[in-house]
Motif scaffolding. Sequence first.
Motif, PDB file in Angstrom:
ATOM      1  N   LYS A   4      12.393   7.748  10.713  1.00 21.06           N
ATOM      2  CA  LYS A   4      13.021   6.599  11.350  1.00 21.06           C
ATOM      3  C   LYS A   4      13.204   5.505  10.303  1.00 21.06           C
ATOM      4  CE  LYS A   4      11.258   6.906  16.032  1.00 21.06           C
ATOM      5  NZ  LYS A   4      10.511   6.181  17.064  1.00 21.06           N
ATOM      6  N   ALA A   5      14.352   4.844  10.340  1.00 20.67           N
ATOM      7  CA  ALA A   5      14.620   3.768   9.381  1.00 20.67           C
ATOM      8  C   ALA A   5      13.573   2.665   9.509  1.00 20.67           C
ATOM      9  CB  ALA A   5      16.019   3.210   9.585  1.00 20.67           C
ATOM     10  N   SER A   6      13.151   2.360  10.721  1.00 25.65           N
ATOM     11  CA  SER A   6      12.157   1.294  10.908  1.00 25.65           C
ATOM     12  C   SER A   6      10.825   1.645  10.255  1.00 25.65           C
ATOM     13  CB  SER A   6      11.957   1.005  12.399  1.00 25.65           C
ATOM     14  OG  SER A   6      11.505   2.165  13.073  1.00 25.65           O
ATOM     15  N   THR A   7      10.500   2.922  10.174  1.00 18.32           N
ATOM     16  CA  THR A   7       9.263   3.350   9.518  1.00 18.32           C
ATOM     17  C   THR A   7       9.362   3.179   8.013  1.00 18.32           C
ATOM     18  OG1 THR A   7       8.909   4.967  11.267  1.00 18.32           O
ATOM     19  CG2 THR A   7       7.646   5.260   9.251  1.00 18.32           C
ATOM     20  N   VAL A   8      10.497   3.549   7.449  1.00 19.93           N
ATOM     21  CA  VAL A   8      10.706   3.414   6.005  1.00 19.93           C
ATOM     22  C   VAL A   8      10.711   1.943   5.599  1.00 19.93           C
ATOM     23  CG1 VAL A   8      12.317   3.880   4.118  1.00 19.93           C
ATOM     24  CG2 VAL A   8      11.921   5.611   5.868  1.00 19.93           C
ATOM     25  N   GLN A   9      11.230   1.065   6.462  1.00 21.52           N
ATOM     26  CA  GLN A   9      11.311  -0.356   6.124  1.00 21.52           C
ATOM     27  C   GLN A   9       9.950  -1.044   6.077  1.00 21.52           C
ATOM     28  OE1 GLN A   9      14.555  -1.517   8.870  1.00 21.52           O
ATOM     29  NE2 GLN A   9      15.509  -2.318   7.021  1.00 21.52           N
ATOM     30  N   THR A  10       8.899  -0.382   6.482  1.00 27.04           N
ATOM     31  CA  THR A  10       7.563  -0.983   6.386  1.00 27.04           C
ATOM     32  C   THR A  10       6.840  -0.559   5.111  1.00 27.04           C
ATOM     33  OG1 THR A  10       6.518   0.834   7.598  1.00 27.04           O
ATOM     34  CG2 THR A  10       7.340  -1.014   8.911  1.00 27.04           C
ATOM     35  N   CYS A  11       7.501   0.237   4.277  1.00 30.99           N
ATOM     36  CA  CYS A  11       6.846   0.801   3.088  1.00 30.99           C
ATOM     37  C   CYS A  11       6.853  -0.148   1.887  1.00 30.99           C
ATOM     38  CB  CYS A  11       7.544   2.090   2.675  1.00 30.99           C
ATOM     39  SG  CYS A  11       7.279   3.447   3.813  1.00 30.99           S
ATOM     40  N   VAL A  12       5.793  -0.051   1.101  1.00 31.66           N
ATOM     41  CA  VAL A  12       5.695  -0.710  -0.192  1.00 31.66           C
ATOM     42  C   VAL A  12       6.264   0.262  -1.215  1.00 31.66           C
ATOM     43  CG1 VAL A  12       4.058  -1.514  -1.943  1.00 31.66           C
ATOM     44  CG2 VAL A  12       3.682  -2.057   0.465  1.00 31.66           C
ATOM     45  N   VAL A  13       6.986  -0.263  -2.208  1.00 30.14           N
ATOM     46  CA  VAL A  13       7.587   0.592  -3.233  1.00 30.14           C
ATOM     47  C   VAL A  13       6.805   0.433  -4.530  1.00 30.14           C
ATOM     48  CG1 VAL A  13       9.695   1.141  -4.477  1.00 30.14           C
ATOM     49  CG2 VAL A  13       9.820   0.359  -2.113  1.00 30.14           C
ATOM     50  N   GLN A  14       6.427   1.567  -5.102  1.00 26.46           N
ATOM     51  CA  GLN A  14       5.583   1.609  -6.290  1.00 26.46           C
ATOM     52  C   GLN A  14       6.342   2.254  -7.441  1.00 26.46           C
ATOM     53  OE1 GLN A  14       2.212   0.670  -6.150  1.00 26.46           O
ATOM     54  NE2 GLN A  14       1.928   1.068  -8.303  1.00 26.46           N
ATOM     55  N   ASP A  17       4.567   2.003 -13.176  1.00 28.92           N
ATOM     56  CA  ASP A  17       3.681   1.032 -13.826  1.00 28.92           C
ATOM     57  C   ASP A  17       3.319  -0.164 -12.942  1.00 28.92           C
ATOM     58  OD1 ASP A  17       6.264   0.070 -13.879  1.00 28.92           O
ATOM     59  OD2 ASP A  17       6.200  -0.588 -15.960  1.00 28.92           O
ATOM     60  N   GLY A  18       3.416  -0.002 -11.627  1.00 26.50           N
ATOM     61  CA  GLY A  18       2.983  -1.085 -10.749  1.00 26.50           C
ATOM     62  C   GLY A  18       3.844  -1.221  -9.510  1.00 26.50           C
ATOM     63  N   GLU A  19       3.409  -2.109  -8.614  1.00 28.63           N
ATOM     64  CA  GLU A  19       4.108  -2.336  -7.354  1.00 28.63           C
ATOM     65  C   GLU A  19       5.379  -3.152  -7.580  1.00 28.63           C
ATOM     66  OE1 GLU A  19       3.128  -4.804  -3.379  1.00 28.63           O
ATOM     67  OE2 GLU A  19       1.607  -3.316  -3.942  1.00 28.63           O
ATOM     68  N   LEU A  20       6.455  -2.740  -6.908  1.00 28.09           N
ATOM     69  CA  LEU A  20       7.745  -3.436  -7.023  1.00 28.09           C
ATOM     70  C   LEU A  20       7.966  -4.431  -5.910  1.00 28.09           C
ATOM     71  CD1 LEU A  20      10.095  -0.446  -7.842  1.00 28.09           C
ATOM     72  CD2 LEU A  20       9.296  -2.199  -9.405  1.00 28.09           C
ATOM     73  N   GLY A  21       7.676  -4.047  -4.710  1.00 21.52           N
ATOM     74  CA  GLY A  21       7.943  -4.890  -3.550  1.00 21.52           C
ATOM     75  C   GLY A  21       8.029  -4.040  -2.302  1.00 21.52           C
ATOM     76  N   LYS A  22       8.855  -4.485  -1.349  1.00 19.15           N
ATOM     77  CA  LYS A  22       8.984  -3.792  -0.073  1.00 19.15           C
ATOM     78  C   LYS A  22      10.442  -3.447   0.205  1.00 19.15           C
ATOM     79  CE  LYS A  22       4.903  -5.557   2.092  1.00 19.15           C
ATOM     80  NZ  LYS A  22       4.274  -5.752   3.345  1.00 19.15           N
ATOM     81  N   VAL A  23      10.623  -2.430   1.039  1.00 12.69           N
ATOM     82  CA  VAL A  23      11.966  -2.040   1.452  1.00 12.69           C
ATOM     83  C   VAL A  23      12.528  -3.129   2.354  1.00 12.69           C
ATOM     84  CG1 VAL A  23      13.346  -0.327   2.684  1.00 12.69           C
ATOM     85  CG2 VAL A  23      11.390   0.408   1.304  1.00 12.69           C
ATOM     86  N   LYS A  24      13.695  -3.649   2.003  1.00 17.94           N
ATOM     87  CA  LYS A  24      14.344  -4.701   2.784  1.00 17.94           C
ATOM     88  C   LYS A  24      15.455  -4.121   3.662  1.00 17.94           C
ATOM     89  CE  LYS A  24      15.378  -8.960   3.852  1.00 17.94           C
ATOM     90  NZ  LYS A  24      14.570  -9.708   4.757  1.00 17.94           N
ATOM     91  N   ASP A  25      16.279  -3.243   3.090  1.00 17.48           N
ATOM     92  CA  ASP A  25      17.396  -2.632   3.803  1.00 17.48           C
ATOM     93  C   ASP A  25      17.577  -1.199   3.352  1.00 17.48           C
ATOM     94  OD1 ASP A  25      18.625  -4.492   5.612  1.00 17.48           O
ATOM     95  OD2 ASP A  25      19.293  -5.645   3.870  1.00 17.48           O
ATOM     96  N   LYS A  66       2.209   4.245   4.012  1.00 18.55           N
ATOM     97  CA  LYS A  66       3.336   3.311   3.921  1.00 18.55           C
ATOM     98  C   LYS A  66       3.680   2.981   2.475  1.00 18.55           C
ATOM     99  CE  LYS A  66       2.522   1.440   8.447  1.00 18.55           C
ATOM    100  NZ  LYS A  66       2.437   0.286   9.297  1.00 18.55           N
ATOM    101  N   ARG A  67       3.928   4.041   1.687  1.00 17.31           N
ATOM    102  CA  ARG A  67       4.191   3.871   0.254  1.00 17.31           C
ATOM    103  C   ARG A  67       5.287   4.827  -0.193  1.00 17.31           C
ATOM    104  NH1 ARG A  67       1.909   1.112  -3.473  1.00 17.31           N
ATOM    105  NH2 ARG A  67       0.184   0.554  -2.132  1.00 17.31           N
ATOM    106  N   ILE A  68       6.227   4.296  -0.975  1.00 14.89           N
ATOM    107  CA  ILE A  68       7.257   5.100  -1.621  1.00 14.89           C
ATOM    108  C   ILE A  68       7.036   4.967  -3.120  1.00 14.89           C
ATOM    109  CG2 ILE A  68       9.729   5.392  -2.045  1.00 14.89           C
ATOM    110  CD1 ILE A  68      10.195   4.209   0.768  1.00 14.89           C
ATOM    111  N   SER A  69       6.816   6.083  -3.775  1.00 14.11           N
ATOM    112  CA  SER A  69       6.597   6.094  -5.223  1.00 14.11           C
ATOM    113  C   SER A  69       7.884   6.526  -5.921  1.00 14.11           C
ATOM    114  CB  SER A  69       5.473   7.053  -5.598  1.00 14.11           C
ATOM    115  OG  SER A  69       4.269   6.634  -5.006  1.00 14.11           O
TER     116      SER A  69
END
Length: 86
Positions: A4-14, A17-25, A66-69
């Motif tokens: 579900k798109a709403s599930t992916v939008q809650t993920c942190v992006v890694q 070499d470190g955390e980037l941020g969160k999925v916005k769209d 809730k993480r996308i690497s």
Amino acid sequence: MLYKASTVQTCVVQATDGELGKVKDIYFDSEKWAIRYLAIDTLKWLPGLKVLVSPISFDSVDLLNKRISLFATKEQIENSPSESTS
């Protein structure tokens, strides 16, 4: 795998070499019904910038944690197109 798109939008992006941020769209290809880009809000790392990341860069999607690497580094992502250029 389908998510579900709403599930992916809650993920942190890694990055590698470190955390980037969160999925916005999420940008879809309407002909192929596939994700074309994730728009990542870089939060404190690059304030005010939203970058586009292709699914080719995805290493893994872990919805339980809730993480996308990504296979990319922060520097590579910083040089990615911004959401405003799409």
